[in-house]
Each structure stands twice: as structure tokens, then as C-alpha cells.
Design a protein around this motif. Structure first.
Motif, mmCIF file in Angstrom:
data_model
loop_
_atom_site.group_PDB
_atom_site.id
_atom_site.type_symbol
_atom_site.label_atom_id
_atom_site.label_comp_id
_atom_site.label_asym_id
_atom_site.label_seq_id
_atom_site.Cartn_x
_atom_site.Cartn_y
_atom_site.Cartn_z
ATOM 1 N N HIS A 86 -52.480 28.984 -34.446
ATOM 2 C CA HIS A 86 -52.692 27.933 -33.452
ATOM 3 C C HIS A 86 -54.166 27.787 -33.085
ATOM 4 O O HIS A 86 -54.573 26.745 -32.574
ATOM 5 N N GLN A 90 -58.683 25.070 -36.357
ATOM 6 C CA GLN A 90 -58.912 23.637 -36.149
ATOM 7 C C GLN A 90 -58.002 22.789 -37.027
ATOM 8 O O GLN A 90 -57.492 21.746 -36.591
ATOM 9 N N TYR A 136 -55.030 23.415 -37.937
ATOM 10 C CA TYR A 136 -53.648 23.404 -37.444
ATOM 11 C C TYR A 136 -53.434 22.209 -36.518
ATOM 12 O O TYR A 136 -52.477 21.441 -36.686
ATOM 13 N N TRP A 137 -54.301 22.052 -35.523
ATOM 14 C CA TRP A 137 -54.121 20.979 -34.550
ATOM 15 C C TRP A 137 -54.373 19.610 -35.164
ATOM 16 O O TRP A 137 -53.717 18.629 -34.822
ATOM 17 N N HIS A 167 -51.193 18.988 -37.226
ATOM 18 C CA HIS A 167 -50.032 18.798 -36.348
ATOM 19 C C HIS A 167 -50.074 17.424 -35.688
ATOM 20 O O HIS A 167 -49.037 16.765 -35.535
ATOM 21 N N LYS A 168 -51.272 16.966 -35.314
ATOM 22 C CA LYS A 168 -51.424 15.645 -34.709
ATOM 23 C C LYS A 168 -51.032 14.555 -35.691
ATOM 24 O O LYS A 168 -50.331 13.588 -35.338
#
Length: 241
Positions: A181, A184, A186-187, A190-191
Motif C-alpha cells: 500500500h 506509488q 499501487y495507488w 488502484h485508481k
């Protein structure tokens, strides 16, 4: 004059010899450094041109750096895509490695996607046999690779299968295996996946499609205990008569 003229070249040679002796260690260090750099470059080239036939053969640094590999699709199963890795071709190194190449397929799963049965059917209909694709390494669990998979659509466009599945409502977003998590990527990923899923929700596509009034009424009647008992009584009465 003749002695001076004959002595100058010997003097230069003597000075050059003295300088070489004084800086011999520097020359050796430069040569050694160039040799080490050459070995490292060769090792990297060998890795890039190696044909991976099993997920466990892929170096861990490839996964940590999210390296992109290319391959040819062989089969779509319930577990994922079976892909033949097609390595980068560097003529000299590749010719030396041909004898190392063996048959074997990589099992690739669409990262961050919980695929539905309809999603598997869609993949089989949309993807061509032996289709070339790129897959970006995000994680590895046992012999399964979690990846972003990209295929070309036409000459100047391409699609990410992970996003397209969610955009069509043929799957749900899931945890991206292999990424922490704190990272960088990952987010960012995921977005992207959540935005693709939201489009399907807004358009009532796939699993997000709302049932019509008649479908809801039929489902309620089928689930109604009174109706079930009434059907059972009607069946019992028919047998008795």
C-alpha cells in the motif's frame, strides 16, 4: 649534436616508462572497472534475452522493478492466461542462448481484477489465438504472475485488459497482489481500476445491470415462502387426483 638528437627519443621513452610504472595501479583499476562493467552489462543482456518458461525463473528484481515482458497467447483458462514468453532479440547473445530455450508457458492473472465467468467468455471471444501482448510484472504467487496485460487494437491503439474487463462490468476490483500500500504504483493502479469499474456502474453494464420490474417481481415470487408452499400443495393435489 648527433648525441643530443639520439638522446632525446631515449629520454622520452624513459619518462613514459617511469610514468607508466608510477601509475600502473591506476591503469589496472581502469581496466578492471571496464571489465566489471562489461560483465554486468552482459549479465543484464542475458537476463533480458532469456526465455522464461516458468514464473519461478523470473528474477525477483524484474518483479520489484515491474518490468514489462512480451509474449504470445496460447490459452485462456479459469486460472488466467497461458502465455509463451517472447524475449528481446540481441543477435550475438540470442544465438548463444538458443540451445537453452525450452518449451513452457507462463500463467498470467489479471492483477486487481476478480473475473466473472462471463469475463472469461469475453476474453475468449475478443482475443485471437497466438495474439501478441505485453504483460507488466506486479507480483508473483507460487507459479502465478499478477500482471497488467496490454494488447494492440488496430495500428495505433491498445487496451489494458484489466481495465477493459472492469469497464465492461465483467469483473470486480480486487486487491493488487504483490504491491504494498505504500508504493506509488499501487495507488496509481488502484485508481485506474476503480475509475474503470465506476464507468460500468454508471452505465449499468454487466454485473451492475439493474433488473427490470418483471425480473424483480419474478425473483420475489420465486423466493416467497408462501408461493413455494402453494406450489408444493398444487403438486401434492395433482398426484392425489
Amino acid at each position: 649534436m648527433a648525441g643530443q638528437e639520439g638522446g632525446q627519443p631515449r629520454n622520452y621513452i624513459a619518462r613514459l616508462s617511469e610514468w607508466a610504472d608510477a601509475h600502473l595501479s591506476l591503469i589496472r583499476n581502469i581496466s578492471t572497472g571496464m571489465a566489471i562493467a562489461g560483465v554486468i552489462l552482459l549479465a543484464k543482456s542475458v537476463k533480458l534475452t532469456t526465455k522464461f518458461t516458468n514464473a519461478l525463473e523470473i528474477p525477483i528484481e524484474f518483479i520489484e522493478k515491474n518490468v514489462k515482458l512480451r509474449g504470445r497467447l496460447h490459452q485462456i483458462t479459469e486460472q488466467g492466461l497461458e502465455i509463451e514468453h517472447i524475449p528481446i532479440v540481441i543477435p550475438i547473445i540470442s544465438s548463444l542462448q538458443r540451445r537453452w530455450h525450452t518449451d513452457g508457458l507462463l500463467l498470467v492473472r489479471l492483477a486487481g481484477v476478480q473475473l466473472t465467468p462471463d469475463g472469461t467468455i469475453w476474453l475468449k471471444e475478443e482475443l485471437k489465438p497466438s495474439q501478441m501482448m505485453w504483460f507488466q510484472l506486479l507480483g508473483r504467487k507460487d507459479s502465478i504472475l499478477d500482471c497488467l496485460v496490454v494488447v494492440n487494437k488496430g495500428r495505433f491503439s491498445s487496451i489494458c485488459l484489466n481495465e477493459e474487463i472492469l469497464r465492461q462490468g465483467l469483473g470486480r476490483t480486487a486487491r493488487v497482489e504483490g504491491l504494498t500500500h505504500e508504493s506509488q504504483i499501487y495507488w496509481k493502479l488502484h485508481k485506474r481500476l476503480l475509475q474503470a469499474e465506476l464507468k460500468a456502474v454508471k452505465r449499468n453494464k454487466g454485473i451492475w445491470k439493474e433488473a427490470t420490474f418483471l425480473e424483480k417481481l419474478r425473483e420475489q415470487l420465486n423466493d416467497n415462502k408462501f408461493m413455494q408452499k402453494l406450489k408444493q400443495f398444487a403438486t401434492w393435489l395433482r398426484i392425489r387426483l
